[in-house]
Design an enzyme around this catalytic site. Sequence first.
Site, PDB file in Angstrom:
ATOM      1  N   GLY A   4       0.830  -1.200   0.000  1.00 35.53           N
ATOM      2  CA  GLY A   4       0.000   0.000   0.000  1.00 35.53           C
ATOM      3  C   GLY A   4       0.861   1.243   0.000  1.00 35.53           C
ATOM      4  N   PHE A   5       0.240   2.347   0.301  1.00 34.46           N
ATOM      5  CA  PHE A   5       0.912   3.641   0.240  1.00 34.46           C
ATOM      6  C   PHE A   5       0.684   4.364   1.555  1.00 34.46           C
ATOM      7  CE2 PHE A   5       0.530   8.215  -0.763  1.00 34.46           C
ATOM      8  CZ  PHE A   5       1.801   8.455  -1.268  1.00 34.46           C
ATOM      9  N   ALA A   6       1.761   4.717   2.221  1.00 35.81           N
ATOM     10  CA  ALA A   6       1.675   5.501   3.455  1.00 35.81           C
ATOM     11  C   ALA A   6       2.641   6.667   3.327  1.00 35.81           C
ATOM     12  CB  ALA A   6       2.034   4.645   4.657  1.00 35.81           C
ATOM     13  N   CYS A  22       6.846  -2.924   8.463  1.00 38.18           N
ATOM     14  CA  CYS A  22       7.124  -3.722   7.258  1.00 38.18           C
ATOM     15  C   CYS A  22       8.266  -4.715   7.450  1.00 38.18           C
ATOM     16  CB  CYS A  22       7.409  -2.827   6.058  1.00 38.18           C
ATOM     17  SG  CYS A  22       6.032  -1.759   5.626  1.00 38.18           S
TER      18      CYS A  22
END
Length: 78
Positions: A4-6, A22
Amino acid sequence: SMHGFAFNVNTDLTQFRWINPCGIIGKGITSLAKLLGQEMNMETLYQQVIDSFEQIFTIRFEPISKTEITHLAGLPPS
């Protein structure tokens, strides 16, 4: 992206010292505000992220209403 994107912008990073995000060992977490030494205007940043995605991926985002998002997500109307 696999995870995903953070994007930590004006984030309080205190709690991040207790986790291993992660599974990456030996690397910390930072924020844009920490790197630049000032808080960022979120509305300006939202538009900059959208503009960058559109340019990099040669796509065009179209605005969508909260009602449409709720419907697409299968949530009851608010």
